[in-house]
Design a protein around this motif. Sequence first.
Motif, PDB file in Angstrom:
ATOM      1  N   ILE A  14      38.930  -9.006  26.190  1.00 22.06           N
ATOM      2  CA  ILE A  14      38.340 -10.132  26.922  1.00 22.06           C
ATOM      3  C   ILE A  14      36.855 -10.158  26.586  1.00 22.06           C
ATOM      4  CG2 ILE A  14      37.885 -11.146  29.172  1.00 22.06           C
ATOM      5  CD1 ILE A  14      40.356  -9.618  30.197  1.00 22.06           C
ATOM      6  N   GLY A  15      36.414 -11.236  25.976  1.00 16.52           N
ATOM      7  CA  GLY A  15      35.017 -11.323  25.573  1.00 16.52           C
ATOM      8  C   GLY A  15      34.723 -10.301  24.493  1.00 16.52           C
ATOM      9  N   ASP A  16      33.478  -9.819  24.491  1.00 14.61           N
ATOM     10  CA  ASP A  16      33.054  -8.864  23.473  1.00 14.61           C
ATOM     11  C   ASP A  16      33.215  -7.414  23.899  1.00 14.61           C
ATOM     12  OD1 ASP A  16      32.306 -10.855  21.688  1.00 14.61           O
ATOM     13  OD2 ASP A  16      30.297 -11.005  22.549  1.00 14.61           O
ATOM     14  N   ASP A  17      33.366  -7.167  25.222  1.00 18.64           N
ATOM     15  CA  ASP A  17      33.241  -5.782  25.665  1.00 18.64           C
ATOM     16  C   ASP A  17      34.220  -5.326  26.741  1.00 18.64           C
ATOM     17  OD1 ASP A  17      32.186  -7.407  27.590  1.00 18.64           O
ATOM     18  OD2 ASP A  17      30.212  -6.496  27.613  1.00 18.64           O
ATOM     19  N   ILE A  18      35.301  -6.045  26.970  1.00 21.84           N
ATOM     20  CA  ILE A  18      36.276  -5.636  27.980  1.00 21.84           C
ATOM     21  C   ILE A  18      37.649  -5.521  27.329  1.00 21.84           C
ATOM     22  CG2 ILE A  18      37.415  -6.237  30.155  1.00 21.84           C
ATOM     23  CD1 ILE A  18      34.869  -7.787  30.896  1.00 21.84           C
ATOM     24  N   TRP A  19      38.299  -4.377  27.543  1.00 17.10           N
ATOM     25  CA  TRP A  19      39.652  -4.139  27.042  1.00 17.10           C
ATOM     26  C   TRP A  19      40.576  -3.854  28.224  1.00 17.10           C
ATOM     27  CZ3 TRP A  19      41.364  -4.754  22.176  1.00 17.10           C
ATOM     28  CH2 TRP A  19      40.424  -4.837  21.154  1.00 17.10           C
ATOM     29  N   VAL A  20      41.767  -4.467  28.216  1.00 17.43           N
ATOM     30  CA  VAL A  20      42.786  -4.201  29.222  1.00 17.43           C
ATOM     31  C   VAL A  20      43.995  -3.628  28.491  1.00 17.43           C
ATOM     32  CG1 VAL A  20      44.255  -5.187  31.011  1.00 17.43           C
ATOM     33  CG2 VAL A  20      41.957  -6.112  30.650  1.00 17.43           C
ATOM     34  N   THR A  21      44.442  -2.449  28.919  1.00 20.47           N
ATOM     35  CA  THR A  21      45.560  -1.768  28.283  1.00 20.47           C
ATOM     36  C   THR A  21      46.702  -1.619  29.281  1.00 20.47           C
ATOM     37  OG1 THR A  21      43.988  -0.476  26.980  1.00 20.47           O
ATOM     38  CG2 THR A  21      46.249   0.334  27.052  1.00 20.47           C
ATOM     39  N   VAL A  22      47.926  -1.911  28.843  1.00 18.94           N
ATOM     40  CA  VAL A  22      49.104  -1.679  29.679  1.00 18.94           C
ATOM     41  C   VAL A  22      49.379  -0.178  29.641  1.00 18.94           C
ATOM     42  CG1 VAL A  22      51.540  -2.177  30.051  1.00 18.94           C
ATOM     43  CG2 VAL A  22      50.024  -3.964  29.155  1.00 18.94           C
ATOM     44  N   ASN A  23      49.231   0.480  30.789  1.00 21.82           N
ATOM     45  CA  ASN A  23      49.391   1.927  30.865  1.00 21.82           C
ATOM     46  C   ASN A  23      50.853   2.326  31.068  1.00 21.82           C
ATOM     47  OD1 ASN A  23      48.441   4.636  31.059  1.00 21.82           O
ATOM     48  ND2 ASN A  23      48.632   4.492  33.281  1.00 21.82           N
ATOM     49  N   LYS A  24      51.511   1.721  32.061  1.00 26.17           N
ATOM     50  CA  LYS A  24      52.935   2.002  32.283  1.00 26.17           C
ATOM     51  C   LYS A  24      53.562   0.877  33.084  1.00 26.17           C
ATOM     52  CE  LYS A  24      52.101   4.974  36.282  1.00 26.17           C
ATOM     53  NZ  LYS A  24      52.294   6.299  36.857  1.00 26.17           N
ATOM     54  N   VAL A  25      54.875   0.768  32.970  1.00 28.02           N
ATOM     55  CA  VAL A  25      55.651  -0.227  33.703  1.00 28.02           C
ATOM     56  C   VAL A  25      56.794   0.518  34.374  1.00 28.02           C
ATOM     57  CG1 VAL A  25      57.054  -2.307  33.537  1.00 28.02           C
ATOM     58  CG2 VAL A  25      55.091  -2.020  32.017  1.00 28.02           C
ATOM     59  N   LYS A  26      56.933   0.327  35.680  1.00 24.43           N
ATOM     60  CA  LYS A  26      58.013   0.963  36.424  1.00 24.43           C
ATOM     61  C   LYS A  26      58.578  -0.070  37.385  1.00 24.43           C
ATOM     62  CE  LYS A  26      59.112   5.074  39.068  1.00 24.43           C
ATOM     63  NZ  LYS A  26      58.587   6.316  39.656  1.00 24.43           N
ATOM     64  N   ARG A  29      56.362  -2.968  38.952  1.00 25.29           N
ATOM     65  CA  ARG A  29      54.955  -2.546  39.011  1.00 25.29           C
ATOM     66  C   ARG A  29      54.421  -2.279  37.614  1.00 25.29           C
ATOM     67  NH1 ARG A  29      52.832  -1.042  44.001  1.00 25.29           N
ATOM     68  NH2 ARG A  29      51.278   0.130  42.840  1.00 25.29           N
ATOM     69  N   VAL A  30      53.212  -2.749  37.372  1.00 21.46           N
ATOM     70  CA  VAL A  30      52.551  -2.555  36.089  1.00 21.46           C
ATOM     71  C   VAL A  30      51.227  -1.837  36.342  1.00 21.46           C
ATOM     72  CG1 VAL A  30      51.535  -3.715  34.098  1.00 21.46           C
ATOM     73  CG2 VAL A  30      53.580  -4.656  35.164  1.00 21.46           C
ATOM     74  N   SER A  31      50.967  -0.796  35.586  1.00 26.58           N
ATOM     75  CA  SER A  31      49.713  -0.061  35.689  1.00 26.58           C
ATOM     76  C   SER A  31      48.829  -0.469  34.512  1.00 26.58           C
ATOM     77  CB  SER A  31      49.990   1.445  35.643  1.00 26.58           C
ATOM     78  OG  SER A  31      48.790   2.171  35.579  1.00 26.58           O
ATOM     79  N   LEU A  32      47.629  -0.953  34.820  1.00 25.11           N
ATOM     80  CA  LEU A  32      46.688  -1.401  33.799  1.00 25.11           C
ATOM     81  C   LEU A  32      45.474  -0.487  33.760  1.00 25.11           C
ATOM     82  CD1 LEU A  32      46.630  -5.220  34.623  1.00 25.11           C
ATOM     83  CD2 LEU A  32      47.966  -4.072  32.851  1.00 25.11           C
ATOM     84  N   CYS A  33      44.922  -0.285  32.582  1.00 24.07           N
ATOM     85  CA  CYS A  33      43.654   0.422  32.409  1.00 24.07           C
ATOM     86  C   CYS A  33      42.638  -0.596  31.914  1.00 24.07           C
ATOM     87  CB  CYS A  33      43.797   1.546  31.389  1.00 24.07           C
ATOM     88  SG  CYS A  33      44.923   2.837  31.905  1.00 24.07           S
ATOM     89  N   ILE A  34      41.483  -0.627  32.550  1.00 19.47           N
ATOM     90  CA  ILE A  34      40.443  -1.585  32.178  1.00 19.47           C
ATOM     91  C   ILE A  34      39.225  -0.812  31.703  1.00 19.47           C
ATOM     92  CG2 ILE A  34      38.977  -3.473  32.975  1.00 19.47           C
ATOM     93  CD1 ILE A  34      41.165  -3.954  35.162  1.00 19.47           C
ATOM     94  N   ASP A  35      38.825  -1.087  30.479  1.00 18.72           N
ATOM     95  CA  ASP A  35      37.649  -0.451  29.887  1.00 18.72           C
ATOM     96  C   ASP A  35      36.568  -1.519  29.779  1.00 18.72           C
ATOM     97  OD1 ASP A  35      35.912   1.224  28.582  1.00 18.72           O
ATOM     98  OD2 ASP A  35      36.928   1.093  26.655  1.00 18.72           O
ATOM     99  N   ALA A  36      35.531  -1.377  30.615  1.00 15.15           N
ATOM    100  CA  ALA A  36      34.460  -2.376  30.666  1.00 15.15           C
ATOM    101  C   ALA A  36      33.125  -1.677  30.892  1.00 15.15           C
ATOM    102  CB  ALA A  36      34.726  -3.373  31.792  1.00 15.15           C
ATOM    103  N   PRO A  37      32.042  -2.330  30.491  1.00 12.43           N
ATOM    104  CA  PRO A  37      30.714  -1.759  30.750  1.00 12.43           C
ATOM    105  C   PRO A  37      30.474  -1.606  32.252  1.00 12.43           C
ATOM    106  CG  PRO A  37      30.570  -3.641  29.267  1.00 12.43           C
ATOM    107  CD  PRO A  37      31.962  -3.594  29.785  1.00 12.43           C
ATOM    108  N   SER A  38      29.638  -0.664  32.617  1.00 10.23           N
ATOM    109  CA  SER A  38      29.382  -0.386  34.036  1.00 10.23           C
ATOM    110  C   SER A  38      28.702  -1.546  34.766  1.00 10.23           C
ATOM    111  CB  SER A  38      28.549   0.882  34.185  1.00 10.23           C
ATOM    112  OG  SER A  38      27.314   0.737  33.521  1.00 10.23           O
ATOM    113  N   ASP A  39      28.111  -2.484  34.030  1.00 11.32           N
ATOM    114  CA  ASP A  39      27.470  -3.623  34.693  1.00 11.32           C
ATOM    115  C   ASP A  39      28.468  -4.731  35.029  1.00 11.32           C
ATOM    116  OD1 ASP A  39      27.774  -4.273  31.954  1.00 11.32           O
ATOM    117  OD2 ASP A  39      26.151  -5.738  32.069  1.00 11.32           O
TER     118      ASP A  39
END
Length: 61
Positions: A14-26, A29-39
């Motif tokens: 998403i944009g230049d600096d945000i990544w969303v990863t599908v971690n697991k599905v049960k 329910r879907v578990s997502l990991c979001i990697d984004a800058p602290s701001d």
Amino acid sequence: MLCLNRYVGERVKIGDDIWVTVNKVKGKRVSLCIDAPSDKRIVREEIAGTPAKPQRSRGEE
């Protein structure tokens, strides 16, 4: 709204600096990991103060 199908381990940028990863599905329910800058503020809908859909009890479909 963009709707995507992703498998576990696949990511969406998403944009230049945000990544969303599908971690697991049960089940439903879907578990997502979001990697984004602290701001960048990331808040779940039920905490953000926006109207949310009513939750169903576990037995309802």
